[in-house]
Design a protein around this motif. Sequence first.
Motif, PDB file in Angstrom:
ATOM      1  N   ARG A 259       6.165  -6.411  -3.817  1.00 61.42           N
ATOM      2  CA  ARG A 259       5.649  -5.250  -3.085  1.00 61.42           C
ATOM      3  C   ARG A 259       6.575  -4.081  -3.381  1.00 61.42           C
ATOM      4  O   ARG A 259       7.731  -4.109  -3.005  1.00 61.42           O
TER       5      ARG A 259
ATOM      6  N   PHE B  87       1.177 -11.922   0.071  1.00 63.93           N
ATOM      7  CA  PHE B  87       2.492 -11.613  -0.506  1.00 63.93           C
ATOM      8  C   PHE B  87       3.550 -12.030   0.521  1.00 63.93           C
ATOM      9  O   PHE B  87       3.459 -11.671   1.686  1.00 63.93           O
TER      10      PHE B  87
ATOM     11  N   SER C 221       1.352  -6.371   4.626  1.00 65.99           N
ATOM     12  CA  SER C 221       0.871  -7.591   3.981  1.00 65.99           C
ATOM     13  C   SER C 221       0.246  -8.490   5.034  1.00 65.99           C
ATOM     14  O   SER C 221       0.834  -8.734   6.090  1.00 65.99           O
TER      15      SER C 221
ATOM     16  N   TRP D 288      -4.346  -7.367  -3.774  1.00 64.44           N
ATOM     17  CA  TRP D 288      -3.938  -6.085  -3.206  1.00 64.44           C
ATOM     18  C   TRP D 288      -4.985  -5.030  -3.512  1.00 64.44           C
ATOM     19  O   TRP D 288      -5.676  -5.111  -4.515  1.00 64.44           O
TER      20      TRP D 288
ATOM     21  N   ILE E 219       3.404  -5.319  -9.245  1.00 67.84           N
ATOM     22  CA  ILE E 219       2.793  -5.902  -8.039  1.00 67.84           C
ATOM     23  C   ILE E 219       2.070  -7.193  -8.406  1.00 67.84           C
ATOM     24  O   ILE E 219       2.153  -8.190  -7.686  1.00 67.84           O
TER      25      ILE E 219
ATOM     26  N   TYR F 298      -1.673  -5.436   1.115  1.00 70.52           N
ATOM     27  CA  TYR F 298      -1.426  -6.685   0.393  1.00 70.52           C
ATOM     28  C   TYR F 298      -1.939  -7.886   1.188  1.00 70.52           C
ATOM     29  O   TYR F 298      -1.915  -7.889   2.422  1.00 70.52           O
TER      30      TYR F 298
END
Length: 383
Positions: free
Chosen positions: A210, A382, A288, A346, A205, A379
């Motif tokens: 992801r 991303f 995300s 994250w 990650i 997240y």
Amino acid sequence: MEADMRRSFAALTAAALLSLLSACSDSRDEAPADPPAGPRPGTWLSGDLHLHSDHSDDAADNPMAELVNVAEERGMGFFTVTDHDNHVEGRLTTWDDPAFRSGKMVLLYGVEYTTARGHANIFGTKPFDHPRLYALRDRSDVGAGRAIAAEAHAQGLHLSVNHPVNGDPWEFGFDMPFDSMEVWNALYAFPTDNSGAIRLWDELIGGGRRITGRGGSDCHHQTGIESLGLNVGNPTTWVYAEAPTAAAVLAALKAGHVAVGYAPTAERLRLTADADHDGGYEALMGDSLPAAGRPVAFRLEIDGARPLAVYNVTVLKNGQPFLERRLFGEQALDFEDRPAAGQRSWYRVEVRGSTPEAPAAAVLVGFYGGFVGLTNPIYFGFE
Ligand SMILES: [Zn+2]
Ligand SMILES: [Zn+2]
């Protein structure tokens, strides 16, 4: 790793067995109820994404009908069997078993891609052309992993790497587009120490991908000592699916709307975030959000929290402990942070403590690591 597991379980002491028996006898609480994960519609479904039936040559005492029964009794929402494919030269017999059916659970069609360079589970919504994948198993060139993923995706399948660093580690490489990874195989700390898989997950990650982390019991037996310490749903993977269908389960798995818990009866974790501060907590684990540099409110909820339980919560930011908090039977933890603007961040959560079904004896706490559950990340920045 299956052979290692059997040898290790055979080494359990008689005292440990007695503790297990007593712990198992009074420990069948109801699975957590079904609150929504946020404003989006959906339903929580539990399942075990790594199971062997008697169609695997090393699981003769795991008959399909019994597996289905155990899974239904434990309230599983979806069901799959991931038998080895190598002893039948890729020609699976699992799906033809008349006992492979359920009126209660969503069925996924699965297999454990069992190669000399590692194992991966492959999932589909219907029977698929496995011999085409099996034909790629002996490739050792640098493009082999990508070819396997391409074939799986061409058939609309989900490719999920198993026990990536332990037992039979994955040697096709991790720079290939697999869809999820088994970060929790069997009991958390025994016979496999899953912390290596978790570290790898964070590293991948951190590199900008992801990747959904999932669980899988790798259960092979319904008799003998192993079946007492480890059965269907240890661990359980929860998905928040739009509908109770195989396609929605796989979509949720791919999207990371996923938490993993010790057992189907253990506490279920939900991590959500409210980036616009309207109190709606509209982002769910797996989502995300833009890295806008503004404060974000996070909420961890523990569904099925028990009043007298102690939960040691670790929030990890970018793979590092960010917040540690001990909760006494509380059902939620709110925290806030400001993910850096224009950078990837994250956040995910691990919870340790006791859980209703887990054996209480110290030696067995060692086996499951006191690990109640984990969430997938939310997240920022991303893609
Ligand atoms: Zn395996
Ligand atoms: Zn397996």
